[in-house]
Design a protein around this motif. Sequence first.
Motif, PDB file in Angstrom:
ATOM      1  N   TRP A 216       0.838  -1.310  -0.072  1.00 56.31           N
ATOM      2  CA  TRP A 216      -0.136  -0.058  -0.012  1.00 56.31           C
ATOM      3  C   TRP A 216       1.074   1.259   0.047  1.00 56.31           C
ATOM      4  O   TRP A 216       1.722   1.459  -0.802  1.00 56.31           O
ATOM      5  N   THR A 254      -6.669  -2.945   2.259  1.00 56.99           N
ATOM      6  CA  THR A 254      -7.842  -4.085   2.209  1.00 56.99           C
ATOM      7  C   THR A 254      -8.254  -4.249   3.832  1.00 56.99           C
ATOM      8  O   THR A 254      -7.186  -4.128   4.503  1.00 56.99           O
ATOM      9  N   THR A 255      -9.489  -4.228   4.095  1.00 56.13           N
ATOM     10  CA  THR A 255      -9.805  -4.437   5.394  1.00 56.13           C
ATOM     11  C   THR A 255     -10.340  -5.994   5.455  1.00 56.13           C
ATOM     12  O   THR A 255     -10.634  -6.474   6.589  1.00 56.13           O
ATOM     13  N   GLY A 403     -11.769  -1.613  -0.336  1.00 52.12           N
ATOM     14  CA  GLY A 403     -11.304  -2.235   1.033  1.00 52.12           C
ATOM     15  C   GLY A 403     -11.458  -3.833   1.088  1.00 52.12           C
ATOM     16  O   GLY A 403     -10.898  -4.638   1.911  1.00 52.12           O
ATOM     17  N   ALA A 424      -3.503  -4.010   0.026  1.00 51.89           N
ATOM     18  CA  ALA A 424      -4.433  -3.166  -0.770  1.00 51.89           C
ATOM     19  C   ALA A 424      -5.165  -4.024  -1.940  1.00 51.89           C
ATOM     20  O   ALA A 424      -4.501  -4.857  -2.272  1.00 51.89           O
TER      21      ALA A 424
END
Length: 514
Positions: A216, A254-255, A403, A424
């Motif tokens: 990221w 990214t979540t 995300g 990401a």
Amino acid sequence: MTRTFVVGLDGASWRLLEPWIEAGELPNLERLRETGTWAGTRSELPPVTFPNWKCYSSGKNPGGFGVYWFEHVDLEAGTIDVADGSDFQTVELWDYLNDAGQSTGVVNMPTMYPPREIDGPIVCGGPDAAEGEYRAIDSGYTSPPELAAELEERFDYRVHPDPLLSGNDERGAEVEAILELLDTHFEAALSLFEEQDLDFVHVTLFYLNVLHHFFWDEEPTRRAWTLVDEWLGRIGELEDTNVVLMSDHGSAPTTTEFYINEWLAENGYQTHSRTVDDTLQQLGLNRETVLGIAKRLGLVDTLAAIVPERLQQLVPQADGLKRQRKLEAIDLEHTQAVASGQGPVYLNPAFDVDSVREQLMADLREVEDEQGPIFSAVHPGEEVYSGPFRDSAPEIVVDQRPGVHVNDGIGGGTIMSGPDRWAAENTPFGIFVANGPSFESHGELDRISILDIAPTVLAAQGADVPTDMNGSVLPILAGDSDWDFREPLAFDERAGSEDTATVEKRLQQLGYME
């Protein structure tokens, strides 16, 4: 005549770049924005390399050329086939420039492999120009064919870095190889542009997005963008040259990792069969661990040379079976839906498609994590795609929330988790900048479509715009631009287009077909 240099920045987003611009760390990018016209872009769904590089170059949504992700899914025939550049049934931006008497070059853009002839050089790149999982292609990636040897001799040119980056703990030689690669691709593109006196060139920095995925906004990505900015300074100094910056999609931290085929099985839309991969996974044997061991022992090239591709593919990935191998783990007779990654969902025509789709779309809209709905929207395919290939489109397309990474792996056993390998994930929100003699300085525009870029570049070059492009010419052209609408070229009139037998023969020569 004013020439045009397009820089394709894979996965670039203003969300990533603006903090660095505001801090004064990307002065050349900042200058191009301030003295030109810029905007955020909206990619076509799914927001991924295949299909969006071709959406840019054709000015069409995927229904206009028939590729919707990295794979073709045909549940009626029971097949999943990996797509390559020969599957995109469309004429492109450079074909229309050639038809208008202008010379063009395309360097390192995904979706261009195998190479074809245009009036100017093609150097293939991206994930499609590869011989195998563990090594870069070393022949057959240019048009004319002899250009490869010239690039390799002059610039030590590579399509892919060596060693390959395969995890976010690899911050040494793998990152250095990518930075060297970006530098080389810029140098090759600028040299071809100048030495061959091309009217137009496009270069893609594909491995930028690999750094986004793994790091990221951390130091490896920052270093890459500093390098990009230095090259933008050099390109911006070219006389009588337009500079256009664009990306195929954007990116965001990214979540959530959502394993959509595992979810389909859990909710009764898909039935799985046990495979040998289940045993290998239990033993901790997967492609990532094998590649890691091979890299530590210095055996990557050796294994790539002696282990056939079909055997490489038998080693499962950590997050399950993908691409063609998904169907090995699916009992298709009792399966209503199969998903590709990052958006497309295909329905089995053996069932009542309309009723299955209605219920499945309703169920997908209800999927949530602690941040809310997983999907920004869930669409019927015909509302997203139009054109002559819409009949092969997925019946459902999900728009993953920024995300969220929709993972299509089967057999990993997980439905939802936090970030896995990727720091990401792709989003539909990319970037656009136009600067140079053919463009007015309008500052920031409202968000545009990625489909608007090709017609705008054509008009800026004084070439007519085909009526089958879905995008529009942006109102940013300087003076009285000399362009009009034109009839589209037929696909078989495309420069260097080949019949199926010729493409198949070339793939056989390069080891892609038995």
